[in-house]
Design a protein around this motif. Structure first.
Motif, PDB file in Angstrom:
ATOM      1  N   UNK A 363       0.819  -1.207   0.000  1.00 40.93           N
ATOM      2  CA  UNK A 363       0.000   0.000   0.000  1.00 40.93           C
ATOM      3  C   UNK A 363       0.847   1.247   0.000  1.00 40.93           C
ATOM      4  N   UNK A 364       0.193   2.411   0.048  1.00 44.09           N
ATOM      5  CA  UNK A 364       0.896   3.679  -0.082  1.00 44.09           C
ATOM      6  C   UNK A 364       2.035   3.854   0.922  1.00 44.09           C
ATOM      7  N   UNK A 365       3.149   4.321   0.429  1.00 47.61           N
ATOM      8  CA  UNK A 365       4.241   4.724   1.310  1.00 47.61           C
ATOM      9  C   UNK A 365       4.945   3.634   2.075  1.00 47.61           C
ATOM     10  N   UNK A 366       4.850   2.396   1.623  1.00 43.60           N
ATOM     11  CA  UNK A 366       5.495   1.305   2.362  1.00 43.60           C
ATOM     12  C   UNK A 366       6.627   0.703   1.533  1.00 43.60           C
ATOM     13  N   UNK A 367       7.797   0.598   2.123  1.00 41.24           N
ATOM     14  CA  UNK A 367       8.935  -0.053   1.469  1.00 41.24           C
ATOM     15  C   UNK A 367       9.419  -1.192   2.362  1.00 41.24           C
ATOM     16  N   UNK A 368       9.576  -2.360   1.770  1.00 38.86           N
ATOM     17  CA  UNK A 368      10.091  -3.504   2.515  1.00 38.86           C
ATOM     18  C   UNK A 368      11.440  -3.903   1.950  1.00 38.86           C
ATOM     19  N   UNK A 369      12.438  -3.965   2.786  1.00 39.16           N
ATOM     20  CA  UNK A 369      13.746  -4.484   2.387  1.00 39.16           C
ATOM     21  C   UNK A 369      13.961  -5.740   3.210  1.00 39.16           C
ATOM     22  N   UNK A 370      13.991  -6.871   2.535  1.00 38.38           N
ATOM     23  CA  UNK A 370      14.052  -8.121   3.275  1.00 38.38           C
ATOM     24  C   UNK A 370      14.823  -9.174   2.503  1.00 38.38           C
ATOM     25  N   UNK A 371      15.324 -10.144   3.220  1.00 41.94           N
ATOM     26  CA  UNK A 371      16.057 -11.217   2.549  1.00 41.94           C
ATOM     27  C   UNK A 371      15.526 -12.578   2.926  1.00 41.94           C
ATOM     28  N   UNK A 372      14.255 -12.622   3.334  1.00 39.21           N
ATOM     29  CA  UNK A 372      13.708 -13.917   3.747  1.00 39.21           C
ATOM     30  C   UNK A 372      12.485 -14.293   2.923  1.00 39.21           C
ATOM     31  N   UNK A 373      12.088 -15.523   3.060  1.00 34.87           N
ATOM     32  CA  UNK A 373      10.883 -16.055   2.429  1.00 34.87           C
ATOM     33  C   UNK A 373      10.510 -17.309   3.213  1.00 34.87           C
TER      34      UNK A 373
END
Ligand code: MV4
Length: 590
Positions: A363-373
């Motif tokens: 959604x608006x204005x959300x950034x996810x930086x991740x290295x998992x799954x």
């Protein structure tokens, strides 16, 4: 610009760097340890190479091996991310000698800032305000006592010269606490940095942690991208960061920015760096410089629109910064929450485990930086950070509301994380008022509410279970290739524990088939042809599902074969040094 870059790191930061490379048309080379064979950062790269066993000292920290991979892959430059080799001057020098660009500062600048006493001295000379105290190492408790009595006064902070980020940091509120603090800091310095040297600062009772992002190119351009407030910390580790800082106005921003650029100039800095400092009652003091890209660089990217990693790549390639100071605009407010696999109710104890389900907010204005799954193990071997959630909105109040909304959308199954803690903290009056929240972070009773009753439930993943496409990772001469095998999953075939996602579902499928009376439910068959490197159980042993049975080497890759069910090993048909064919029975477990 470079055509190929090696990323000497793992997890979210490796992926972050690869994203920048991809947008700039640069090919990427990943490196990995044995437990990271199937990690997202490995699959995301154009090429991937095995470094060695899981401990970082045998993989991500092996300088010569990384240089070897550069040569083999033809990578012209190395991005170190943060942690591991990012602030290792020896690594930067060795790359230089090998004709490979280090995407970071000159080795001399790393050295200068690595010694906290030397950094303080340099900053003092450059006219940068430092926390009052010593710039020379203090050798003994007696010396310390004298210096404090003569000039600094109590309370004091005793810090390890090789330290940083709070490691080797002790406080003595009065003389009676000095000896313990001094020895504690020296011991920790010796343990973590092989250097027991300490120095002394006046202890500021309730400062804010405010740092400034700088960028410097080799053409003499040095700019700052404003400040970040990282006052919410536990055990001296940041957990929430934001930009702009609630306690910094435009005038102070300019002053801190100038301190940052002056500090960078004083050490001949190049690349992205951060000047950390303490802000108390409008006074700003230099603390230390981090000569790397930081975990929290993202909040600055959100409010300035400047891609810090891309700037690092440009600078290392000898180009000019893409912006000048006057072009830098600050817009809105960004907040980063570190989603660590930790239990806030237990003094933020690490809570490693396997991520069984994972859903990111959007959604608006959300950034996810991740290295998992899903399926990935958060290993106690590495940093317990699962993801970083960064939100942006027009002001602090709305950014806070957005962060809470996004945290509530997020789901991490299988491991305890800081998600409930973040929702709780961002909802407090203290946060709303822009306080440091130090009282809350140290309030055991308050933190208790974030206890988990039991580990988050594993998710059912029916869809993946139906898949008959199986991906295998093979290594040829240490380089990783992904091979897809398509067809019906053979009943009772063991999945290599380190195989790709879908293959891991084999035991479940097999259980079903067994239940249908199809036989073979107890038989663990070999998924591949190879030689038996190791046998981990004896006949007659009781094993849990997932227990290691043996290791099969195939195509230079070690495949851990684990029990497909719990029970007694009634038959065991493998022995070390022997060979095995695909489909052969390894063991019968009843
Ligand atoms: C300090 C300090 C007070 N006085 N130094 C150093 C590492 C960083 N992570 C926190 N550090 C501090 N250094 C002196 N001379 C207090 C802290 C500190 C802190 C500072 C700002 C906001 C939150 C903090 C939490 C713990 C310690």
């Amino acid at each position: 610009m470079f055509t190929k870059v090696l990323i000497a790191n793992r997890g979210e930061i490796a992926i972050r760097v690869m994203r920048a490379c991809q947008e700039m048309g640069i090919a990427t080379v990943a490196v990995y340890s044995e437990i990271d064979r199937d990690a997202p950062h490995v699959r995301r790269a154009d090429e991937a190479y095995l470094l060695g066993p899981a401990p970082a000292s045998e993989s991500y920290l092996v300088v010569d091996k990384i240089i070897e991979v550069c040569k083999e892959s033809g990578a012209e430059a190395v991005h170190p991310g943060y942690g591991f080799l990012a602030e290792n001057a020896n690594f930067a020098r060795k790359l230089d000698e090998a004709g490979i660009k280090f995407i970071g500062p000159p080795a001399d600048a790393i050295d200068a800032m690595g010694s906290k006493t030397r950094a303080r001295e340099l900053m003092k000379e450059a006219g940068v305000p430092i926390v009052p105290g010593t710039t020379d190492p203090v050798d003994t408790v007696e010396d310390a006592r004298k210096i404090i009595d003569d000039s600094i006064g109590y309370p004091v902070a005793i810090k390890a010269a090789g330290g940083g980020g709070g490691k080797g940091f002790r406080v003595a509120l009065e003389e009676s606490e000095l000896e313990k603090a001094f020895e504690g800091a020296a011991r920790e310095g010796e343990k973590f940095f092989s250097d027991p040297t300490v120095y002394i600062e006046r202890y500021l009772p309730d400062p804010r942690h405010v740092e400034v992002q700088v960028l410097a190119d080799e053409h003499g351009n040095v700019i700052h991208l404003g400040e970040r407030d990282c006052s919410v910390q536990r055990r001296h580790q940041k957990v929430i960061e934001e930009s702009p800082a609630p306690a910094v106005d435009e005038k102070l921003r300019e002053r801190i920015g100038k301190i940052g650029t002056e500090a960078a100039k004083a050490v001949g800095y190049r690349s992205a760096g951060t000047i950390e400092g303490l802000l108390q009652d409008g006074e700003y003091f230099f603390l230390e410089m981090n000569t790397r890209v930081q975990v929290e660089h993202c909040v600055t990217e959100m409010v300035t629109g400047i891609d810090i990693v891309k700037e690092q790549l440009r600078i290392a390639a000898g180009e000019k910064l893409s912006v000048e100071q006057d072009d830098v605009r600050f817009f809105g407010h960004a907040i980063e929450c570190r989603i660590n696999a930790e239990d806030a109710s237990k003094n933020f104890a690490p809570a490693p485990g396997t991520v069984t389900s994972y859903k990111e907010p959007s959604g608006p204005g959300v950034r996810m930086d991740s290295g998992v799954e899903p399926g990935l193990e958060i290993s106690p071997m590495y940093d317990p950070m699962v993801a970083k959630m960064i939100v942006w909105d027009i002001d602090r109040e709305q950014a806070t509301a957005r962060a809470i909304r996004a945290l509530k959308e997020m789901e991490v199954g299988g491991v305890k994380t800081l998600i409930p803690f973040h929702i709780g903290l961002l909802g407090t009056e203290q946060w709303a008022k822009g306080e440091t929240c130090r009282d809350l972070m140290e309030d055991k009773e308050w933190l208790k509410q974030f206890a988990f009753e039991k580990p988050p439930a594993p998710a059912e993943d029916e869809e993946a279970e139906e898949k008959v496409e199986r991906s295998y990772a093979v290594e040829v001469s240490g380089r990783k290739f992904d091979v897809k095998v398509i067809g019906a999953a053979p009943v009772g075939v063991a999945a290599p524990a380190n195989g790709a996602g879908p293959a891991k579902k084999a035991p479940k499928r097999q259980k079903r088939a067994g239940g249908g009376g199809g036989g073979g439910g107890d038989t663990l068959a070999s998924p591949l042809q190879g030689s038996i490197l190791k046998v981990a159980v004896e006949k007659g042993a009781e094993v849990d599902e997932g227990a290691l049975i043996c290791v099969i080497e195939a195509m230079k890759m070690e495949n851990e074969i684990t029990a497909h069910k719990a029970g007694k090993v009634e038959e065991l048909n493998v022995s070390e040094g022997g060979s095995i064919s695909s489909g052969d029975t390894i063991a019968v477990i009843r």
